[in-house]
Design an enzyme around this catalytic site. Structure first.
Site, mmCIF file in Angstrom:
data_model
loop_
_atom_site.group_PDB
_atom_site.id
_atom_site.type_symbol
_atom_site.label_atom_id
_atom_site.label_comp_id
_atom_site.label_asym_id
_atom_site.label_seq_id
_atom_site.Cartn_x
_atom_site.Cartn_y
_atom_site.Cartn_z
ATOM 1 N N GLU A 45 9.765 71.664 26.072
ATOM 2 C CA GLU A 45 10.302 71.265 24.776
ATOM 3 C C GLU A 45 11.661 70.571 24.920
ATOM 4 O O GLU A 45 12.522 71.021 25.677
ATOM 5 C CB GLU A 45 10.459 72.519 23.904
ATOM 6 C CG GLU A 45 10.996 72.257 22.511
ATOM 7 C CD GLU A 45 11.230 73.544 21.721
ATOM 8 O OE1 GLU A 45 11.383 73.453 20.495
ATOM 9 O OE2 GLU A 45 11.267 74.634 22.333
ATOM 10 N N LYS A 118 6.982 70.365 14.427
ATOM 11 C CA LYS A 118 7.057 71.820 14.544
ATOM 12 C C LYS A 118 7.072 72.478 13.164
ATOM 13 O O LYS A 118 7.910 72.161 12.317
ATOM 14 C CB LYS A 118 8.308 72.196 15.339
ATOM 15 C CG LYS A 118 8.431 73.670 15.707
ATOM 16 C CD LYS A 118 9.617 73.846 16.647
ATOM 17 C CE LYS A 118 9.783 75.267 17.126
ATOM 18 N NZ LYS A 118 10.890 75.384 18.097
ATOM 19 N N CYS A 155 6.830 75.683 20.861
ATOM 20 C CA CYS A 155 7.614 76.899 21.065
ATOM 21 C C CYS A 155 7.342 77.982 20.020
ATOM 22 O O CYS A 155 6.339 78.677 20.112
ATOM 23 C CB CYS A 155 9.097 76.560 21.168
ATOM 24 S SG CYS A 155 10.058 77.840 22.034
#
Length: 286
Positions: A45, A118, A155
């Site tokens: 990431e 995200k 993540c």
């Protein structure tokens, strides 16, 4: 009929403030993975620089770019075309006045298939992402690349079973999670890497799908805020077994090959998707 196989790889490395140096490091590791036969190669990431959300500082907004103008996206796009591999590229995205933590999917011909932004944005000591990133608005997707259909979360998304299930419902044959996770600032001795791995191994089991996670390593300093990233990047198969992994401090590549048709048959045989009851889930989810 020829078997549909796909070799996937996770890159693990340390990163510093020099974007060009970080790109060069990732390019070297992508080439190494491709030379070993990897077809879908996942960097960690936000590898464009240090993991800056350890503290709040407006200077970092200057390191965000529109997707097709971002230096890391352009570099990985060119590399994907040259090596004929798929690279999910994590980057800091600027979209007008909005900022996102995003992944651009570079296909094996160099095309950018689109973006995932995200969805789950953490906000706590050492991970102050809500200051920088809006919650993603793309929803969860499966990308039909030239080499196979992949899903990508980022993540904190990897802790949510709903995200994994949504991607597989869209047709994902492999799930990929670029990550930046390590010690907690309030307790430097706390090591959550086993919980981190087990959460994704659970997604692999309950969706009968391989999972790939690529993490950073090393100690990073950010104007008085520090974070040590614990590595342990890994690949789990569709039964949840870890079939390739890296340690806490080593830079390198973890790779494994999967028979996608065999996995599809296994998934159908277990009946997880046959026996779902979304009519009942809707009564309690929301």
């Amino acid at each position: 009929m020829a078997k549909r196989t796909l070799k996937v790889a996770a890159i693990q490395a340390s990163f510093g403030p020099d974007m060009a140096g970080n790109i060069a490091k990732v390019e070297k590791l992508v080439r190494h993975a491709a030379k070993g036969g990897a077809q879908v190669i996942l960097p960690p990431e936000l590898f464009q620089g240090i993991y800056f959300p350890t503290r709040q500082d407006p200077k970092w907004f200057a390191t965000a770019y529109p997707a097709r103008e971002h230096p890391v996206v352009k570099a990985m796009q060119a590399l994907a075309e040259k090596l004929k591999v798929v690279i999910p590229v994590s980057f800091f995205e600027k979209d007008g006045p909005r900022h996102y933590n995003s992944v651009a999917i570079a296909d094996a011909g160099g095309e950018i298939l689109g973006l995932y932004r995200k969805s789950h944005i953490p906000d706590g000591p050492g991970y102050q992402e809500k200051y920088y990133f809006r919650p993603g608005d793309t929803g969860f997707k499966a990308w039909r690349t030239r080499l196979g259909t992949i899903g990508a979360g980022i993540c904190w998304d990897q802790w949510y079973p709903e995200a994994a299930r949504a991607m597989v419902l869209e047709g994902a044959e492999i799930l990929l999670y670029p990550s930046a996770i390590g010690s907690e600032p309030y307790d430097a001795t706390l090591d959550t890497h086993r919980q981190w791995q087990r959460a994704m191994q659970g997604h692999a089991v309950s969706n009968a799908v391989p999972v790939v996670a690529a993490n950073r390593i090393g100690l990073e300093e950010n104007d008085g805020a520090s974070q040590r990233f614990y590595g342990h990047s890994f690949i789990a198969d569709h039964r949840g077994e870890i079939v390739a992994d890296l340690g806490e401090t080593e830079e390198g590549v973890a790779a494994h090959s999967f028979d996608l048709d065999e996995i599809a048959s296994y998934r159908a045989d277990w009946g997880f998707f046959r026996d779902r009851r979304p009519d009942l889930y809707a009564k309690s989810l929301g």
